[in-house]
Design an enzyme around this catalytic site. Sequence first.
Site, PDB file in Angstrom:
ATOM      1  N   ASN A  52     -10.190   5.828   4.621  1.00  0.00           N
ATOM      2  CA  ASN A  52      -8.911   5.698   5.308  1.00  0.00           C
ATOM      3  C   ASN A  52      -7.969   6.851   4.977  1.00  0.00           C
ATOM      4  O   ASN A  52      -7.780   7.766   5.787  1.00  0.00           O
ATOM      5  CB  ASN A  52      -8.271   4.356   4.944  1.00  0.00           C
ATOM      6  CG  ASN A  52      -7.059   4.045   5.798  1.00  0.00           C
ATOM      7  OD1 ASN A  52      -6.493   4.920   6.437  1.00  0.00           O
ATOM      8  ND2 ASN A  52      -6.649   2.801   5.820  1.00  0.00           N
ATOM      9  N   ASP A  53      -7.407   6.852   3.757  1.00  0.00           N
ATOM     10  CA  ASP A  53      -6.407   7.861   3.411  1.00  0.00           C
ATOM     11  C   ASP A  53      -6.946   9.286   3.494  1.00  0.00           C
ATOM     12  O   ASP A  53      -6.202  10.210   3.808  1.00  0.00           O
ATOM     13  CB  ASP A  53      -5.878   7.600   1.995  1.00  0.00           C
ATOM     14  CG  ASP A  53      -5.105   6.288   1.928  1.00  0.00           C
ATOM     15  OD1 ASP A  53      -4.520   5.906   2.954  1.00  0.00           O
ATOM     16  OD2 ASP A  53      -5.105   5.663   0.865  1.00  0.00           O
ATOM     17  N   VAL A  54      -8.239   9.457   3.233  1.00  0.00           N
ATOM     18  CA  VAL A  54      -8.795  10.815   3.192  1.00  0.00           C
ATOM     19  C   VAL A  54      -8.952  11.428   4.580  1.00  0.00           C
ATOM     20  O   VAL A  54      -9.313  12.591   4.706  1.00  0.00           O
ATOM     21  CB  VAL A  54     -10.166  10.861   2.467  1.00  0.00           C
ATOM     22  CG1 VAL A  54     -10.005  10.445   1.023  1.00  0.00           C
ATOM     23  CG2 VAL A  54     -11.194  10.006   3.163  1.00  0.00           C
ATOM     24  N   VAL A  55      -8.688  10.642   5.640  1.00  0.00           N
ATOM     25  CA  VAL A  55      -8.719  11.210   6.995  1.00  0.00           C
ATOM     26  C   VAL A  55      -7.370  11.019   7.677  1.00  0.00           C
ATOM     27  O   VAL A  55      -7.273  11.138   8.895  1.00  0.00           O
ATOM     28  CB  VAL A  55      -9.835  10.592   7.870  1.00  0.00           C
ATOM     29  CG1 VAL A  55     -11.198  11.023   7.375  1.00  0.00           C
ATOM     30  CG2 VAL A  55      -9.738   9.074   7.902  1.00  0.00           C
ATOM     31  N   ALA A 108      -3.056   3.969  -0.342  1.00  0.00           N
ATOM     32  CA  ALA A 108      -1.707   4.503  -0.415  1.00  0.00           C
ATOM     33  C   ALA A 108      -0.725   3.619   0.344  1.00  0.00           C
ATOM     34  O   ALA A 108       0.477   3.818   0.281  1.00  0.00           O
ATOM     35  CB  ALA A 108      -1.683   5.919   0.127  1.00  0.00           C
TER      36      ALA A 108
END
Lengths: 483, 117
Positions: free
Chosen positions: A403-406, A444
């Site tokens: 999720n957060d990494v994209v 996050a």
Amino acid sequence: MLIQISQLTIGATDLIAAFLFMYGLKRMSSPVTAPSGIYVAGIGMLVAVLASFLYILSVDAAAKPQLPINIGLAVIALIIGGGLAWWVGKKVAMTAMPQMVAIYNGMGGGAAGAIAAVELFGDKTHGLTQLVVTLLGALIGAVSFSGSLIAWAKLDGVLKNPLRFRGQQIFNGLVMLLTLAVGGYILFITKSGATPLLPMPQLTELFFACALVCGILMTLPIGGADMPVVISIYNAFTGLAVGLEGFVLQNPALMIAGMVVGAAGLLLTLLMAKAMNRSISNVLFTNFGTPKKHKQGAIKGSLKPVDAADAGIFMRYASSVIIVPGYGLAAAQGQQKLYEFVKLIKSAGVSVKFAIHPVAGRMPGQMDVLLAEAGVPYDMIFQLEDINDEFANTDVALVIGANDVVNPAARTDKSSPIYGMPILNADKAKKVYVVKRGEGKGYAGIVNALFYAENCDMVYGDAQAVLAKMIEAVRGLGSAKAA
Amino acid sequence: MEYQIAITGFVALYIFMLAAFSGWVIIGNVPAILHTPLMSGSNFVHGIVVVGGIFALLNASTRLEQAIGFFAVLLGAGNVAGGYAVTSRMLAMFQTSGHENKHAKHGHAKVSPIKKG
């Protein structure tokens, strides 16, 4: 004469061990030579441990009467400690690797702390420098021991939520200061010869108790997403503690091995922190992951759910697919199914690559190991900086359990907590599929604008179940054609 | 102890500095794909602390020292054995495409992508 020979032998084997450790680690820098690397380091360890028993010939006079008992105790400890850890290490699941590394690391820190304790309680240190180094090693080792145990408990799910309370940082700071004060007081008493407020053994006990509490307090408030950094830090801490105790014991092998690991751990820590766009003090001293009131810019577009089968068939007829796996995939135990799907569309002529974000998983590089376990060859696995430019020329990006990494907000939204974090440019692919359990947020706690983008469709469901449906749909195509 | 070299003051600092530098350089060259086995491998390497534990235990002259020394060796041995077991397991899994390709069976025809609404 015999004593001199035994000491020479210990010195020589330690030298060999130190060389084998460094050579072994060096061999681990490529997947081809890596398995032999750990073997080489293992030989070094075996030789050093066996040679250490030659020390029997040169123990202090006071310890001579106890020697038979001590030898027995050492052998028993080696068998029990080594046997148990070996047995657990062999049978534990690959997804549990981070907590295993955490606990073995904690053991090393505890051992370094215990060595310091023997020196301190037995009053065996000579001179001020040695005492300072012993205390420092004791502090770092004890912090690493208790901190790693808490990290293990968190990773293993024994401790579910980060423990946070008002004024925590001040409280932690005070405990740290108290520990240092006790250490300083021990030094002062030893130097001046004055009568201490407490008897020396009790002072030492207090020092260790404070250090252990420090480790616990430091680790309790840290959230799950920050675990890669925490494990790296404690790895570095244990290395440092071992190196320092090596100086106290005047053993260069411990000094070298400990310091090599300390530096390596520090480097990995910095790499991880960089990959999350946060400083180390930020990880340790601020509470990340608490839902902050952050003004989210209005997100255009809507979530577009699609059927897993449709997504699977679309990828079967694409010419290139990049898969972005995240920890959610491992949590759903979906790696095997994912690789099965990949093999299926690969045999249909689709070019498939895996893109791994540096902090995917619970420790550095964990995703790579999990994919390797599922049988994915490492030449299909690419790291962020090597693949990020390829997304723009790719038909489909399949984001699965990440999720957060994209999240494109990291590139554009200055008010976002993850602004500036390097991300995988999955949003630049012509088509993006996101496999997710539900409409939840990432660690996050930020809404991901990618999910609302024009070119992005959502496939809801458990990763394993979704992949099973995709496989079935693509297989269905093949059999329909044959019929 | 008499026969051993004394490592004091700057000599110790030189050893620490060179070792730290070596560690930094060696690890700096490791690709990200191997970071987990590497961390676990370096975890194994600091298990050398067990040797220090054995020295401390063999030299113990009181019950308390024996107890703590036993604890040190126990933990150190766990560090060594566990570190080796998990690292070798992980490293054994890394393989290239050359090692597999036994399973490729389904559909060989390359078809142009379906346009989807």
